[in-house]
Design a protein around this motif. Structure first.
Motif, short mmCIF file in Angstrom:
data_model
loop_
_atom_site.label_atom_id
_atom_site.label_comp_id
_atom_site.label_asym_id
_atom_site.label_seq_id
_atom_site.Cartn_x
_atom_site.Cartn_y
_atom_site.Cartn_z
N ILE A 180 0.96 -1.03 0.35
CA ILE A 180 -0.04 -0.08 -0.05
C ILE A 180 1.06 1.20 -0.08
O ILE A 180 0.48 1.97 -0.49
CB ILE A 180 -0.96 0.24 0.96
N ASN A 181 1.94 1.44 0.59
CA ASN A 181 2.76 1.90 0.59
C ASN A 181 3.53 2.80 -0.87
O ASN A 181 3.83 4.22 -0.78
CB ASN A 181 4.32 1.93 1.13
N ARG A 182 2.59 1.75 -1.99
CA ARG A 182 3.77 2.35 -3.40
C ARG A 182 2.66 2.86 -3.44
O ARG A 182 2.66 3.58 -5.22
CB ARG A 182 4.18 0.65 -4.05
N TYR A 203 0.33 6.03 3.75
CA TYR A 203 1.93 6.00 3.55
C TYR A 203 1.43 4.51 4.97
O TYR A 203 1.00 5.26 5.39
CB TYR A 203 2.34 6.78 4.61
#
Lengths: 272, 422
Positions: free
Chosen positions: B290-292, B297
């Motif tokens: 998900i951070n991508r 974040y």
């Protein structure tokens, strides 16, 4: 008049130094000092423009040196307002050196008048020039906010906060600030283009002549229009918006300098 | 001349079991300083007791005697044999003691470098001592310098900057993403001490609504009541993803609770607003991919720890600057302390008065041409004699001393009265 010009440069350079030291050591007093110095520099610059105007009888944008100086004036004006309103302190470390460099370039370039002075006396053209430059300045700041956004985003995403994490403001503020710049810039550019069309009709006899300058200006305007449209409809924000602001400003710089110097459009006489 | 002595033990020299036995409550401190100060060998005393340190700060003529006395006093007062704590005890004298007090007050000697509570605790200890009148000229000055130095260090170095705990780090990151945490909606998934601490911390920063999702709904309701939030069923989490901004997750699930596709699905509805995940669970609850995604974040527990480690390193770097400020303050304090000695004060006093007399006499004599050189000398001698006579009694008074033998009070007053310290 020359002294005023030199003092303007001096203050801009000092202010740039102040903002950069603020970035490094993070003392509030440095920031305050740098902004006051910038303000003094800006007032000096206004004084110089007035003197130059009364000496020549028209706006001092008849050659590249004067144009760059006017450009710096516009950036300083927009930045001062923007700083007051959004308080993104660190943006000064981007704007002030830019001013200083523009002014130094203006100082080095030869001050010969190439553009037709009669043309520069026209009212519509004056409005056209002023709004276009202020719009460009706002877009320059949007580009700066975009760069800072990408740096800060990278710091947060990479999970290694590091040097800039502490020094840069929040993503939200950078994004909102950049957006505000784009809205302002877009409004000014629109007015600038319309007055440009009117001037073309009045002084050259037709609205549109498919000149490279005109085509590129229209491209840049459409680019920003798309950016704003997407933001308003689907909420394009953050990284994408920041990247667009940077690319958009690249297109604007090309429209301003690249077209004149490389492609020789009908505005070239202003930047020789 | 009186010496400043500090003896004590702290978290690096004594284990918690020992510190517990020797710790003083506020009442204990009040009684202890009075009893210590009653001893004629002790001129002034301040006692600090926090969970990480017990220290006695003394002014005494005979340091050796005062140290022995304090040790036996601690032993009696706390019913702990001296041998039990003797090895763990450090003793500093003079500049070292002064430097140590400055370091403690500035939180350079704390277990968590730069933590802010210590200054308040030291102030409290000093207030007790000054209320009981066990601190005098020297320790009053020393403590005020310590507070001043600590404040200066806090302002001029980054010793207190940047979070060094998980919940602080989460807040710090949140503010770098959202600017302000006000009115940001929070979702707590699961429960757990650390996650709850983080939510409490966020609530203190005026976040907006708090949703709590727990596998057992009752537990969720109890937790939600604590934050004046709203409990939701675990199955409803995905629907709520479009409403929240910060998600703190700490469930016992063995697989990801929120996946990348879940977030992609709500992105449009969220209008791409930022989403901040704090994943405290092990194994992790939030898909790290998900951070991508844009404007999302994800920080797991190791990432947060990494941020904290980096911040601690920053603080250590700042501590070097802080030490320089401490060293400077110690030198200044020593200068003042030395000046409390009798001879330099008398010399300074004489210099000041005879200096003024000489200047004034010279000025007048220049305009008196009608007088002979002999007359000039006579006037000079007369003025000198006056200076000597005027200063005779004060000098004797300073030499003999008063106030139960504590010379520092009249010396300090003299220096202030005649402004001998520029």
């Amino acid at each position: 008049m020359q002294t005023t010009f030199l003092f303007t440069i001096l203050f801009y350079v000092l202010s740039a130094g102040g903002y950069i030291s603020y970035l490094i050591v993070q003392r509030k007093q440095l920031h305050r000092m740098a902004s006051y110095i910038l303000l003094i520099g800006f007032l000096m610059h206004c004084a110089w423009l007035t003197l130059a105007y009364s000496a020549a009888g028209h706006m001092p944008v008849g050659n590249l040196s004067e144009t760059l100086s006017f450009c710096a004036w516009a950036v300083a004006a927009v930045f001062l307002i923007f700083q007051y309103k959004y308080n993104i302190k660190i943006l000064g470390a981007y704007a002030a050196p830019m001013l200083a460099l523009l002014m130094l370039a203006a100082f080095i370039l030869p001050p010969k008048t190439v553009a037709d002075p009669k043309l520069l006396q026209k009212l519509w053209l004056s409005i056209h020039i002023t709004t276009i430059f202020l719009g460009d300045a706002a877009m320059a700041l949007a580009c700066g906010a975009g760069i800072l956004y990408l740096v800060q985003e990278r710091a947060i995403k990479s999970k290694k906060p590091g040097y800039f994490f502490k020094r840069l403001p929040s993503l939200e503020l950078l994004d909102n600030g950049g957006y505000a710049c784009i809205v302002t810039g877009f409004t000014l550019l629109t007015i600038g283009l319309i007055t440009g069309l009117i001037s073309a009709k009045l002084y050259w006899g037709r609205f549109w002549s498919w000149d490279v300058k005109e085509v590129w200006s229209a491209l840049a305007w459409i680019f920003y229009a798309v950016l704003l449209h997407e933001r308003l409809t689907v909420g394009w924000r953050g990284r994408r918006s920041a990247l667009m602001a940077i690319i958009g400003f690249g297109v604007l710089i090309f429209t301003f300098l690249g077209v004149n110097l490389l492609l020789k459009g009908h505005h070239s006489q202003f930047t020789l | 001349m009186s010496e400043i002595i500090l003896l004590g033990l702290n978290h690096t020299t004594a284990p918690v079991e020992l510190r517990e036995c020797l710790a003083f409550t506020t009442d204990d401190t009040e009684r202890a300083v009075v009893q210590l100060a009653d001893n004629p060998a002790v001129e002034e005393v301040v006692l600090f007791s926090t969970c990480n340190r017990i220290e006695v700060l003394l002014v005494a003529k005979d340091p050796g005697k005062a140290v022995e006395l304090s040790k036996s006093f601690l032993s009696e007062f706390k019913q702990v044999p001296v041998n039990d704590f003797n090895i763990a005890t450090y003793v500093h004298c003079g500049d070292e003691a002064v430097g140590h007090v400055f370091r403690v007050a500035a939180s350079l000697d704390s277990m968590m470098l730069g933590e802010p509570q210590i200054l308040g605790q030291i102030k409290e200890a000093y207030r007790t001592a000054s209320e009981k009148r066990t601190s005098g000229v020297i320790l009053n000055r020393l403590m005020h310098r310590a507070f001043f130095t600590a404040k200066r260090i806090r302002n001029e170095t980054g010793i207190g900057d940047n979070a060094v705990s998980i919940s602080y780090a989460a807040v710090q990151l949140g503010r770098k993403i959202f600017g302000t945490l006000e009115n940001k909606a929070v979702l707590l998934l699961g429960a757990g001490e650390m996650a709850e601490l983080a939510v409490e911390h966020l609530v203190r920063h005026h976040v907006g609504r708090v949703f709590v999702a727990n596998r057992t709904f009752e537990r969720g309701v109890t937790l939600a009541a604590k934050y004046k939030g709203q409990a939701i069923r675990f199955e409803e989490v995905k629907e709520h993803l479009s409403q929240v901004d910060i998600i703190i997750s700490s469930t016992g699930a063995t697989d990801f609770v929120i996946r990348r596709d879940d977030i992609k699905a709500v992105r449009r509805r969220r209008r791409n607003r930022s989403l901040f995940f704090i994943d405290i669970a092990v194994p992790r609850d939030i898909d790290p991919d998900i951070n991508r995604l844009e404007n999302a974040y994800v920080y797991d527990i190791d990432d947060l720890q990494g941020v904290i480690d980096e911040n601690i390193e920053d603080r250590q770097r700042e501590a070097v600057k802080a030490q320089r400020i401490v060293d400077e303050a110690v030198i200044r304090f020593r200068r003042w302390h030395d000046s409390l000695d009798v001879v330099p004060t008398i010399v300074a006093l004489r210099d000041k008065v005879s200096g003024i007399a000489a200047v004034e006499v010279d000025k007048r004599i220049k305009s008196m041409d009608h007088l002979s050189a002999a007359d000039h000398d006579a006037i000079r001698n007369m003025v000198n004699a006056m200076v000597n006579k005027i200063l005779h009694d004060p000098t004797q008074f300073l030499k003999k001393g008063s106030c139960q033998g504590d010379k520092s009070i009249p010396l300090d007053i003299t220096r202030k009265l005649f402004k001998l310290d520029p």
